[in-house]
Motif scaffolding. Structure first.
Motif, PDB file in Angstrom:
ATOM      1  N   ALA A 252      15.488  22.902 -19.769  1.00  0.00           N
ATOM      2  CA  ALA A 252      16.437  23.815 -19.143  1.00  0.00           C
ATOM      3  C   ALA A 252      17.164  23.090 -18.025  1.00  0.00           C
ATOM      4  CB  ALA A 252      15.709  25.047 -18.610  1.00  0.00           C
ATOM      5  N   PRO A 253      18.359  23.583 -17.658  1.00  0.00           N
ATOM      6  CA  PRO A 253      19.195  22.854 -16.707  1.00  0.00           C
ATOM      7  C   PRO A 253      18.825  23.075 -15.243  1.00  0.00           C
ATOM      8  CG  PRO A 253      20.330  24.821 -17.472  1.00  0.00           C
ATOM      9  CD  PRO A 253      19.051  24.738 -18.247  1.00  0.00           C
ATOM     10  N   VAL A 254      18.924  21.990 -14.474  1.00  0.00           N
ATOM     11  CA  VAL A 254      18.865  22.012 -13.016  1.00  0.00           C
ATOM     12  C   VAL A 254      20.052  21.199 -12.534  1.00  0.00           C
ATOM     13  CG1 VAL A 254      17.573  21.417 -10.949  1.00  0.00           C
ATOM     14  CG2 VAL A 254      16.351  22.174 -13.003  1.00  0.00           C
ATOM     15  N   GLU A 255      21.027  21.856 -11.928  1.00  0.00           N
ATOM     16  CA  GLU A 255      22.259  21.198 -11.494  1.00  0.00           C
ATOM     17  C   GLU A 255      22.867  20.368 -12.629  1.00  0.00           C
ATOM     18  OE1 GLU A 255      23.882  21.675  -8.473  1.00  0.00           O
ATOM     19  OE2 GLU A 255      22.432  23.316  -8.442  1.00  0.00           O
ATOM     20  N   GLY A 256      22.911  20.974 -13.810  1.00  0.00           N
ATOM     21  CA  GLY A 256      23.549  20.360 -14.966  1.00  0.00           C
ATOM     22  C   GLY A 256      22.706  19.370 -15.732  1.00  0.00           C
ATOM     23  N   SER A 257      21.583  18.958 -15.177  1.00  0.00           N
ATOM     24  CA  SER A 257      20.709  17.983 -15.831  1.00  0.00           C
ATOM     25  C   SER A 257      19.541  18.716 -16.490  1.00  0.00           C
ATOM     26  CB  SER A 257      20.181  16.979 -14.806  1.00  0.00           C
ATOM     27  OG  SER A 257      19.331  16.038 -15.417  1.00  0.00           O
ATOM     28  N   MET A 258      19.243  18.377 -17.739  1.00  0.00           N
ATOM     29  CA  MET A 258      18.214  19.095 -18.503  1.00  0.00           C
ATOM     30  C   MET A 258      16.830  18.525 -18.178  1.00  0.00           C
ATOM     31  SD  MET A 258      20.027  21.339 -20.110  1.00  0.00           S
ATOM     32  CE  MET A 258      19.128  21.951 -21.535  1.00  0.00           C
ATOM     33  N   LYS A 259      16.393  18.718 -16.945  1.00  0.00           N
ATOM     34  CA  LYS A 259      15.148  18.090 -16.501  1.00  0.00           C
ATOM     35  C   LYS A 259      14.047  19.095 -16.170  1.00  0.00           C
ATOM     36  CE  LYS A 259      16.898  17.678 -11.735  1.00  0.00           C
ATOM     37  NZ  LYS A 259      17.272  16.709 -10.675  1.00  0.00           N
ATOM     38  N   ARG A 260      14.298  20.361 -16.371  1.00  0.00           N
ATOM     39  CA  ARG A 260      13.271  21.374 -16.112  1.00  0.00           C
ATOM     40  C   ARG A 260      12.584  21.759 -17.424  1.00  0.00           C
ATOM     41  NH1 ARG A 260      14.581  27.351 -13.547  1.00  0.00           N
ATOM     42  NH2 ARG A 260      12.513  28.297 -13.825  1.00  0.00           N
TER      43      ARG A 260
END
Length: 296
Positions: A252-260
């Protein structure tokens, strides 16, 4: 309705579409094509494939995702997703998925689920319901297993923004004929410059009629957790009991980055009841419900 907002966007930004397919026998498969742009402006695209037994993450160059603003039409690599159905041709390590599914007419909401919040450009995440239910025909072959969705039901929604909420609950289920019975409920902690509040959007379909519960209509969450939720709005009350099982791991996204990492249960046993005053309008238990609950 606008179907794609990401043209010429800079980061941080994400936009994705959730397509769920439910067979008459209770097998489910969801597809999430998405675009994401991180805070440095680096863009990419992805496809997540989810079943009750596994999940796969496939990454693509951003240029391989093309979407239409004015109709639901997304192409990603050699696969397409649109109002007519999906055509999949995926062969990567650990995943072979191919086939064609045809969609019947979409069941659209009478107005945008976000209501006036659609006008707030600073929203962390904005939600769209594209179809509350439509018929399915066709088969897919997943790693050698044939999945027959003929006579089944489909559901489509979209999300866009910067990040998923830090804490949220989401569940969706459908039953009967397309547009006859279904539920989508999302409750989330919404940040603002003045502090956070609990936001609610919900659509209940019963016998072809939509009942809308939402913060902008006065809805309040009397309780919500991984075990379920109770929502009240005037004379209406909705109670949803969730199994609490985590399900498959997704990105899922965190500030546009799929790192969650979040978890989705795609074929959960969810019990819902809906009252108008003292009258129980609806009671349904679905064994093919989707739900997510996350808090960070």
């Amino acid at each position: 309705m606008k179907y794609f907002y990401g043209a010429n966007r800079s980061g941080p930004y994400f936009e994705g579409w959730y397509l769920k397919h439910q067979s008459r026998e209770g097998k489910c498969l969801a597809l999430i094509p998405a675009l994401h742009i991180d805070a440095r402006g680096r863009s990419s695209a992805s496809l997540q494939v989810i079943t009750d037994r596994g999940a796969w993450w496939l990454e693509y160059p951003a240029g391989e995702l093309r979407a239409d603003e004015n109709s639901f039409r997304v192409r990603l690599g050699q696969s397409r997703f649109d109002c007519r159905g999906v055509r999949l041709n995926i062969h990567q390590e650990g995943l072979s998925l191919r086939g064609i599914l045809s969609y019947g007419p979409f069941t659209a909401l009478r107005s945008h689920i976000m209501g006036p919040f659609l006008l707030f450009s600073g929203m962390q995440c904005s939600h769209t319901v594209i179809s509350m239910g439509h018929s399915l025909e066709g088969t897919l072959e997943l790693n050698g297993e044939v999945l027959d969705f003929s006579g089944g039901l489909g559901y489509i929604e979209g999300d866009r923004g910067r990040s998923f909420p830090s804490a949220y609950l989401w569940t969706q289920c459908m039953w009967g004929s397309p547009g006859d019975g279904g539920l989508m409920l999302a409750i989330a902690s919404i940040p603002t410059p003045l502090g956070s509040f609990t936001g609610i959007i919900c659509s209940v379909f019963h016998r072809g009629r939509e009942y809308r519960l939402a913060t902008y209509r006065g809805a309040k969450a009397a309780a919500w957790s991984s075990a379920g939720a109770v929502v009240r709005q005037g004379k209406y009350r909705l109670a949803v009991e969730l199994p609490g099982e985590q399900g498959q791991a997704l990105r899922a996204p965190v500030e546009g980055s799929m790192k969650r990492t979040i978890h989705e249960n795609l074929c959960a046993n969810v019990h819902c009841r809906f009252w108008e005053g003292d009258k129980l309008l609806l009671e349904h238990t679905s064994q093919c419900a989707s739900f997510e609950y996350s808090e960070t």
